[in-house]
Design a protein around this motif. Structure first.
Motif, short mmCIF file in Angstrom:
data_model
loop_
_atom_site.label_atom_id
_atom_site.label_comp_id
_atom_site.label_asym_id
_atom_site.label_seq_id
_atom_site.Cartn_x
_atom_site.Cartn_y
_atom_site.Cartn_z
N LYS A 1 -4.59 8.19 12.40
CA LYS A 1 -3.95 7.10 11.48
C LYS A 1 -2.35 7.21 11.79
CE LYS A 1 -7.59 6.98 8.25
NZ LYS A 1 -8.07 5.84 7.45
N THR A 2 -1.84 6.03 11.66
CA THR A 2 -0.44 5.75 11.87
C THR A 2 0.27 6.68 10.64
OG1 THR A 2 -0.62 3.52 12.95
CG2 THR A 2 1.74 3.94 11.49
N CYS A 3 0.06 6.65 9.47
CA CYS A 3 0.74 7.19 8.53
C CYS A 3 0.66 8.87 8.64
CB CYS A 3 -0.05 6.85 7.05
SG CYS A 3 0.57 5.47 6.25
N GLU A 4 -0.12 9.25 9.47
CA GLU A 4 -0.23 10.74 9.87
C GLU A 4 0.91 11.39 10.67
OE1 GLU A 4 -1.32 14.67 9.77
OE2 GLU A 4 -2.15 12.77 8.49
N ARG A 5 1.50 10.01 11.41
CA ARG A 5 2.72 10.33 12.18
C ARG A 5 4.05 10.89 11.35
NH1 ARG A 5 -0.95 9.64 14.68
NH2 ARG A 5 -1.15 11.82 14.31
N THR B 1 7.42 -4.79 1.70
CA THR B 1 7.26 -3.86 2.68
C THR B 1 7.40 -5.22 3.70
OG1 THR B 1 5.04 -4.31 2.92
CG2 THR B 1 5.79 -1.98 2.22
N ALA B 2 7.71 -6.38 3.59
CA ALA B 2 7.66 -7.37 4.32
C ALA B 2 8.76 -7.33 5.60
CB ALA B 2 8.22 -8.63 3.69
N LYS B 3 9.73 -6.50 5.43
CA LYS B 3 10.67 -6.37 6.56
C LYS B 3 10.80 -4.87 6.95
CE LYS B 3 13.69 -10.23 5.20
NZ LYS B 3 15.10 -10.57 4.89
N LEU B 4 9.77 -4.23 6.62
CA LEU B 4 9.50 -2.85 7.28
C LEU B 4 8.44 -2.71 8.16
CD1 LEU B 4 9.73 -1.04 3.53
CD2 LEU B 4 11.39 -0.72 5.56
N ALA B 5 8.62 -1.69 9.11
CA ALA B 5 7.69 -1.35 9.99
C ALA B 5 7.35 -0.02 10.10
CB ALA B 5 8.21 -1.77 11.48
N LEU B 6 6.16 0.33 10.30
CA LEU B 6 5.70 1.80 10.45
C LEU B 6 5.61 2.13 11.78
CD1 LEU B 6 2.75 1.64 7.88
CD2 LEU B 6 4.66 3.16 7.75
N PRO B 7 5.66 3.45 12.12
CA PRO B 7 5.73 3.95 13.46
C PRO B 7 4.25 4.01 14.33
CG PRO B 7 5.47 5.57 11.99
CD PRO B 7 5.57 4.60 11.05
N GLY B 8 3.62 2.66 14.17
CA GLY B 8 2.38 2.53 14.75
C GLY B 8 1.76 1.30 14.23
#
Length: 196
Positions: A51-55, A150-157
């Motif tokens: 999962k992306t959050c695991e990064r 979170t509209a202008k935020l991006a996760l690392p995946g």
């Protein structure tokens, strides 16, 4: 010292005090690690590591005081929740909630919601100002999480945008937040001092 609590957090706790529940929520201990890992494996399987959050969690420790465990009346480990230090775009301190897992036989107790409430109240009391997560918006809305933060935020995946949610524990904590969410360096102070 007293703290003003977000209405979404205070009301449910006052309505359902933990002291009457058939479980106890406390700090996770080193002895809990095998039971926690087994519970997470049962809940999410090996795909949890993809999962992306695991990064944002790899090689890191949860935020101090924000790794909680629940045990039933017999002392069995039945739930886990952790919050992790991150930056919500740039150098804006925040926390990442998850994973939260409850043993299958204990899911009818409302324990998942109590774990979330307890962790958010503790995070607020420790001076943290914002929390992000990836989860089902209809479920997390009751705690005050919204997509607008979170509209202008991006996760690392990759992540489904509708599941990327935020909560301000302090008004304006995520105002203007934009850019990539990143893991906080281990030495970074994550809670800001409270105004007197």
């Amino acid at each position: 010292m007293t703290f003003d609590l977000h209405p979404h957090l205070l009301a449910p706790v006052a309505a359902a005090p933990l002291s009457r529940a058939p479980f106890a929520i406390a700090d996770e201990t080193q002895a809990d690690v095998p039971a926690r890992e087994a519970l997470l494996d049962a809940a999410f399987g090996p795909a949890r590591f993809l999962k992306t959050c695991e990064r944002l969690r790899e090689g890191r420790q949860p935020a101090p005081g924000l790794a909680l465990a629940a045990r039933d009346d017999g002392g069995e480990f039945i739930a886990t929740i952790r919050l992790w230090p991150i930056f919500a775009g740039g150098r804006r301190p925040a926390l990442l909630l998850g994973p939260v897992a409850v043993a299958e036989h204990a899911r009818s107790l409302g324990l998942g919601a109590e774990m979330i409430r307890a962790s958010l109240i503790r995070a607020r009391a420790l001076g943290h100002r914002a929390v992000l997560l990836v989860g089902d918006e209809p479920y997390y809305r009751r705690f005050g999480f919204e997509q607008r933060f979170t509209a202008k935020l991006a996760l690392p995946g990759p992540v489904e945008r509708a599941r990327f949610l935020g909560l301000e524990l302090a008004p304006g904590a995520l105002e203007g937040a934009e850019g990539r969410v990143s893991a906080a360096p281990l030495e970074a102070p994550m809670a800001l001092p409270r105004a007197a």
